[in-house]
Design an enzyme around this catalytic site. Structure first.
Site: not given
Ligand SMILES: *Cc1c(COP(=O)(O)O)cnc(C)c1O
Length: 385
Positions: A123, A210, A239
């Site tokens: 994700f 990520d 986050k």
């Molecule tokens: C939550 C998340 C995102 C997206 O972050 P947003 O601030 O909601 O755009 C991207 N990558 C990972 C691994 C995440 O957990």
């Protein structure tokens, strides 16, 4: 718009790991706003910094120097081993920056129609580029045509990627989560990131991590790649960087750090004085209180307790985690556990329908930890029994 199926509860105040609803009921938060409030709610240190900064200056735009942003970039570079930082406002935007870096990198290598390897079950966000990079079909459904140039490969599978080495002259980068979060707390084998680093080095591919969910001490280190003693070419965070203030960042080292130049990327709000002050305070508190070590220790206690109490149950498939990122996979749909936990004044999450996911704040105390463990064990036993 109806983008979320919300639970019928509204919180009006917070205090550490606790949230208080509109009727005055207290809930223990084992989710931290989805890995955002690592320092808990209404942290007095953060509140003080925010109030002071709001009275001084909130926003000037990136047309001028922003000393707080420069300081924050320096701190982030120091804790990550990266050279440069681009600031934005969310995880998806941080990943957009990383994807743009990969595309520019391809231009420099004169690769036409470049491919970024991404992982099944991943994700990366909800924008068009990041949902195209996301390896969960339900996130992409209905949004064709997707952005081309992503190839989905199995996660935690080095041999599968080695097969692309010869055929892969269009590949320019590998982008992945250090632990898959939304995908169900999938922790790769030890040595996986190191092997990926070697693979990328051999082929001249960028390694993009990520760490939007795993970064900022969540897994027991500033960044999860530090458990394996490697450096990626780029890493994204968001986050928990601002403990609830919207801030994201794409950090990069070496050639990857030089790809974006004036005119090729930007953000109006990115790294403004207010959010930069908040993130600086977050880093100070995380390091001052040794919260990475605490997350590692608390996570071990949780894993051991859950394994001791739940591993033998028939419908418990696996209990896994890294630091304070814990998943309990059941054999069937267990979404109902979220509401049952709420009735017991505990906030948890179920991801992928079958994985109970816990992301408590890093400041969680031993008593609070015990409370989470006892309640979750009760709920799972009750559900499976
Ligand atoms: C939550 C998340 C995102 C997206 O972050 P947003 O601030 O909601 O755009 C991207 N990558 C990972 C691994 C995440 O957990």
């Amino acid at each position: 718009m109806a983008t979320y199926k919300r639970l019928d509860v509204a919180f009006e105040a917070g205090e550490g790991a606790w949230l208080i609803d509109s009727r005055g009921e207290r809930y223990l938060d084992a989710l931290s706003g989805i890995a955002v409030c690592g320092l808990g709610h209404a942290h007095p240190g953060i509140a003080e910094v925010l109030a002071r900064q709001a009275r001084r200056l909130i926003h000037t735009s990136n047309l001028y120097r922003i000393p707080l942003q420069e300081q924050l970039a320096g701190r982030l570079a120091g804790i990550s081993g990266m050279d440069r930082v681009f600031f934005c406002n969310s995880g998806a935007e941080a990943n957009e920056a990383a994807i743009k870096i990969c595309r520019k990198f391809a231009r420099h290598k004169q690769v036409e129609e470049p491919v970024i390897i991404v992982m099944e079950g991943s994700f990366h966000g909800r924008t068009m580029a990041t949902l195209s990079a996301t390896g969960k079909p339900e996130v992409r459904a209905g949004f064709d045509p997707l952005l081309p140039g992503f190839r989905y490969m199995p996660y935690n599978d080095i041999p599968a990627l080695e097969k692309l080495e010869d055929a892969g002259e269009r590949v320019v980068a590998v982008m992945l989560e250090a632990v898959q979060g939304e995908g169900g707390v999938i922790v790769p084998d030890p040595g996986y990131l190191k092997a990926l680093r070697d693979l990328c080095d051999r082929n001249g591919w960028l390694l993009v991590l990520d760490e939007v969910q795993t970064g900022m001490c969540r897994t027991g280190a500033w960044f999860a790649y530090q458990h394996e003693d490697i450096l990626p070419d780029a890493v994204t965070v968001a986050k928990s960087l601002g403990n609830g203030l919207p801030i994201g960042a794409c950090l990069a080292a070496g050639p990857a750090a030089e790809m974006l130049q004036p005119g090729s990327h930007g953000s109006t709000f990115g790294g403004n004085p207010l959010v930069s002050a908040a993130a600086l305070a977050v880093i100070d508190i995380l390091s001052g209180q040794g919260l990475a070590e605490r997350a590692a220790a608390s996570g071990r206690v949780m894993l051991e307790s859950f394994r001791a109490q739940l591993a033998d149950l028939d419908q418990v498939v696996e209990i896994r985690g890294k630091g304070l990122m814990i998943g309990i996979e059941l054999s069937g749909d267990c979404g109902v556990l979220v509401e049952r936990a709420l009735e017991r004044r505990l906030l948890i999450n179920v991801t992928g329908g079958r994985v109970v996911r816990l992301l408590p704040p890093l400041i969680i105390t031993e008593d609070e930890l015990r409370h989470i463990i006892d309640t979750v064990c009760f709920l799972v036993k009750d559900f499976t029994g």
